[in-house]
Design a protein around this motif. Sequence first.
Motif, PDB file in Angstrom:
ATOM      1  N   ASP A 149       4.254 -34.051   9.834  1.00 27.45           N
ATOM      2  CA  ASP A 149       3.377 -35.055  10.436  1.00 27.45           C
ATOM      3  C   ASP A 149       2.000 -34.442  10.644  1.00 27.45           C
ATOM      4  O   ASP A 149       1.654 -33.953  11.733  1.00 27.45           O
ATOM      5  CB  ASP A 149       3.965 -35.524  11.768  1.00 27.45           C
ATOM      6  CG  ASP A 149       3.113 -36.610  12.434  1.00 27.45           C
ATOM      7  OD1 ASP A 149       2.107 -37.014  11.823  1.00 27.45           O
ATOM      8  OD2 ASP A 149       3.461 -37.028  13.549  1.00 27.45           O
ATOM      9  N   ARG A 150       1.234 -34.424   9.571  1.00 28.33           N
ATOM     10  CA  ARG A 150      -0.135 -33.900   9.639  1.00 28.33           C
ATOM     11  C   ARG A 150      -0.944 -34.430   8.472  1.00 28.33           C
ATOM     12  O   ARG A 150      -0.392 -34.956   7.504  1.00 28.33           O
ATOM     13  CB  ARG A 150      -0.129 -32.375   9.621  1.00 28.33           C
ATOM     14  CG  ARG A 150       0.399 -31.758   8.326  1.00 28.33           C
ATOM     15  CD  ARG A 150       0.335 -30.229   8.388  1.00 28.33           C
ATOM     16  NE  ARG A 150       0.853 -29.596   7.186  1.00 28.33           N
ATOM     17  CZ  ARG A 150       0.134 -29.377   6.074  1.00 28.33           C
ATOM     18  NH1 ARG A 150      -1.158 -29.754   6.015  1.00 28.33           N
ATOM     19  NH2 ARG A 150       0.682 -28.789   5.024  1.00 28.33           N
ATOM     20  N   GLU A 151      -2.257 -34.268   8.591  1.00 27.39           N
ATOM     21  CA  GLU A 151      -3.135 -34.660   7.494  1.00 27.39           C
ATOM     22  C   GLU A 151      -3.196 -33.535   6.460  1.00 27.39           C
ATOM     23  O   GLU A 151      -3.107 -32.351   6.809  1.00 27.39           O
ATOM     24  CB  GLU A 151      -4.539 -34.958   8.025  1.00 27.39           C
ATOM     25  CG  GLU A 151      -4.602 -36.127   8.974  1.00 27.39           C
ATOM     26  CD  GLU A 151      -6.023 -36.436   9.424  1.00 27.39           C
ATOM     27  OE1 GLU A 151      -6.917 -36.440   8.546  1.00 27.39           O
ATOM     28  OE2 GLU A 151      -6.225 -36.659  10.624  1.00 27.39           O
ATOM     29  N   PRO A 152      -3.359 -33.888   5.192  1.00 27.83           N
ATOM     30  CA  PRO A 152      -3.500 -32.837   4.174  1.00 27.83           C
ATOM     31  C   PRO A 152      -4.846 -32.150   4.308  1.00 27.83           C
ATOM     32  O   PRO A 152      -5.851 -32.773   4.690  1.00 27.83           O
ATOM     33  CB  PRO A 152      -3.405 -33.618   2.854  1.00 27.83           C
ATOM     34  CG  PRO A 152      -3.898 -34.989   3.197  1.00 27.83           C
ATOM     35  CD  PRO A 152      -3.452 -35.245   4.609  1.00 27.83           C
ATOM     36  N   ASN A 153      -4.880 -30.842   4.028  1.00 28.52           N
ATOM     37  CA  ASN A 153      -6.181 -30.187   3.953  1.00 28.52           C
ATOM     38  C   ASN A 153      -6.843 -30.560   2.626  1.00 28.52           C
ATOM     39  O   ASN A 153      -6.237 -31.277   1.799  1.00 28.52           O
ATOM     40  CB  ASN A 153      -6.063 -28.672   4.131  1.00 28.52           C
ATOM     41  CG  ASN A 153      -5.181 -28.023   3.065  1.00 28.52           C
ATOM     42  OD1 ASN A 153      -5.195 -28.421   1.895  1.00 28.52           O
ATOM     43  ND2 ASN A 153      -4.401 -27.009   3.466  1.00 28.52           N
ATOM     44  N   LEU A 154      -8.038 -30.091   2.408  1.00 26.50           N
ATOM     45  CA  LEU A 154      -8.790 -30.500   1.211  1.00 26.50           C
ATOM     46  C   LEU A 154      -8.047 -30.143  -0.066  1.00 26.50           C
ATOM     47  O   LEU A 154      -7.963 -30.955  -1.003  1.00 26.50           O
ATOM     48  CB  LEU A 154     -10.176 -29.846   1.217  1.00 26.50           C
ATOM     49  CG  LEU A 154     -11.108 -30.250   0.068  1.00 26.50           C
ATOM     50  CD1 LEU A 154     -11.347 -31.760   0.065  1.00 26.50           C
ATOM     51  CD2 LEU A 154     -12.440 -29.494   0.159  1.00 26.50           C
ATOM     52  N   GLN A 155      -7.479 -28.943  -0.120  1.00 22.39           N
ATOM     53  CA  GLN A 155      -6.759 -28.515  -1.322  1.00 22.39           C
ATOM     54  C   GLN A 155      -5.519 -29.382  -1.559  1.00 22.39           C
ATOM     55  O   GLN A 155      -5.225 -29.779  -2.688  1.00 22.39           O
ATOM     56  CB  GLN A 155      -6.349 -27.046  -1.186  1.00 22.39           C
ATOM     57  CG  GLN A 155      -5.590 -26.514  -2.399  1.00 22.39           C
ATOM     58  CD  GLN A 155      -5.218 -25.035  -2.235  1.00 22.39           C
ATOM     59  OE1 GLN A 155      -5.770 -24.336  -1.391  1.00 22.39           O
ATOM     60  NE2 GLN A 155      -4.272 -24.573  -3.051  1.00 22.39           N
ATOM     61  N   GLU A 156      -4.807 -29.681  -0.481  1.00 22.71           N
ATOM     62  CA  GLU A 156      -3.601 -30.503  -0.603  1.00 22.71           C
ATOM     63  C   GLU A 156      -3.942 -31.933  -1.027  1.00 22.71           C
ATOM     64  O   GLU A 156      -3.233 -32.537  -1.846  1.00 22.71           O
ATOM     65  CB  GLU A 156      -2.845 -30.508   0.728  1.00 22.71           C
ATOM     66  CG  GLU A 156      -2.214 -29.163   1.046  1.00 22.71           C
ATOM     67  CD  GLU A 156      -1.774 -29.048   2.487  1.00 22.71           C
ATOM     68  OE1 GLU A 156      -0.896 -28.210   2.769  1.00 22.71           O
ATOM     69  OE2 GLU A 156      -2.314 -29.789   3.348  1.00 22.71           O
ATOM     70  N   LEU A 157      -5.040 -32.449  -0.495  1.00 20.93           N
ATOM     71  CA  LEU A 157      -5.452 -33.796  -0.894  1.00 20.93           C
ATOM     72  C   LEU A 157      -5.814 -33.826  -2.371  1.00 20.93           C
ATOM     73  O   LEU A 157      -5.462 -34.774  -3.094  1.00 20.93           O
ATOM     74  CB  LEU A 157      -6.641 -34.261  -0.046  1.00 20.93           C
ATOM     75  CG  LEU A 157      -7.148 -35.676  -0.334  1.00 20.93           C
ATOM     76  CD1 LEU A 157      -6.061 -36.710  -0.056  1.00 20.93           C
ATOM     77  CD2 LEU A 157      -8.396 -35.983   0.496  1.00 20.93           C
ATOM     78  N   GLU A 158      -6.506 -32.790  -2.833  1.00 25.45           N
ATOM     79  CA  GLU A 158      -6.848 -32.722  -4.248  1.00 25.45           C
ATOM     80  C   GLU A 158      -5.600 -32.630  -5.124  1.00 25.45           C
ATOM     81  O   GLU A 158      -5.541 -33.209  -6.213  1.00 25.45           O
ATOM     82  CB  GLU A 158      -7.779 -31.541  -4.512  1.00 25.45           C
ATOM     83  CG  GLU A 158      -9.186 -31.714  -3.967  1.00 25.45           C
ATOM     84  CD  GLU A 158      -9.879 -32.952  -4.532  1.00 25.45           C
ATOM     85  OE1 GLU A 158      -9.795 -33.162  -5.769  1.00 25.45           O
ATOM     86  OE2 GLU A 158     -10.477 -33.720  -3.747  1.00 25.45           O
TER      87      GLU A 158
END
Length: 523
Positions: A149-158
């Motif tokens: 339960d967390r937001e993705p970091n930039l790398q994970e979102l990419e």
Amino acid sequence: MKNLLTLFGLILWVSCTSNSYDLIIINADVYDGLGNPPAKVDIAISDGEIIEIGDLGEAKSEKIIDAKGMALSPGFIDMHTHLEPLMDMPLAESHVRQGVTFALGGPDGGGPWPFESYLDSLDQMELGLNVGYLIGHNSVRRAVLGLDDREPNLQELEEMKASIESAMKAGAFGISTGLKYLPGAFSKLDEIISLSKVASQNGGIYTSHLREEGVGLIPAVKEAIVISEQADIPVVLTHHKAIGVRMWGASSQTLALVDSARAQGLDIMMDQYPYAASHTGISVLIPAWAREGGKFSERVSDPVLKDSIKAGIIWNILNDRGGSDLRRIQFSRVSWRTELEGKTLHDWLTMEGEEPSVENGAEYVIKAQLNGGTGTIYHAMDEMDVEKIMAHPMTMIGSDGRLSEPGNGHPHPRAYGTFPRILGYYVREKGVLSLEEAIHKMTGMPAQRLGLANRGIIKKGMKADLVIFDPQTVIDKSTFVKPHQYPVGIEYVIIDGVLALEKGQFLGRTPGRLIRKTELTER
């Protein structure tokens, strides 16, 4: 002289075969899939396509179907199908017998993973109907973030965006979300918009099991509309409904929101199954936080946390999908105790000698989840909402049905009866739709939504995906008590010019295949 005789023979052969076809259908009332009244015309098919339409009384054919007294329509397109058992049930008999010639899989944020390799495997299979797929947001998120339960970091979102891009290039028709399910329930709006932009840029659509379909339904519809606007993507509110006694009648508000969004230029549509009961796992009654990280069993072992979890379940039984009554919660699939299939939560408590109270019901929901969960039917919708949504001009039909076979579990009857139920119950018996309206919602409208330019309507040059049915007898037979029953009145189903159902008899043929969206855009 020899050349002259050869030329004469060629001319004679052409004249004898120019009006000869693989299949001719005569005397049917033909519904074109565009919502127009029927026409009395003949249809000629060759090489999997509609070759001629008109008076074909003098034409020759290998086979002629006299469809007098019957309706002929394009094959039905199921906008929301659970195709998970397709590898084991490639003939898809439960769908073909309904008149379905194309089914869209991967709904609710789920679907196959890894996506591309699964589609490659399907390419090698012989299928009973045509299928296509959406890429599921939950599948993509789970692969990157698990059940956190967390937001993705930039790398994970990419990484997630790259997965959506790859799936779209592999042939996905768009992206689906299941924001009520894990891990989609943990995703924020910005994440969904970012991923939906990728699908949009590749010509895809967005379909969503909304974040809430009960008490939070109105904000959830508004969220989907924001996604359409911000991601510039066509949106389908899938299996649209208002669930839970407190929300009965709320369809008036949700349909007004759809109308308002469309008036502002947004492309919002819906699909729906024709039943006042839904189907999903027992876990939908459990607060999402309790299942975060796959640590449900640990949390219910803590007395303080268990009290909070139980309180959340009780709230959902009383106010949301539970419908305020344990009798409304019916088990469809219980692998760890099959004798419960078809029974209700009320029945289970009674069988165990327990008082069928909501508090005890919550305890048994926890017990069911700890044992591996159940497939569950929730009788918590109002018929007036079903009819109001169905009659809306932007509503298509989608079964939300799982491929099924007799003797396997206790499925929701939509798996066997969705499309015949529309034609028999809601058209013939209740008059909610005219026959031409219903057919349009099951053929031309979904074909246009998916970009199936050569299917969904009856016209020369279109693929010969066709259904012949008796409008006076067609009806579903599957019930919540006895679900494993095929419909009646669907007489012929033709897929890519091949008879899959003849005189109501399933032929076991495999004319279907995987259709990738990329095939359609490359033409």
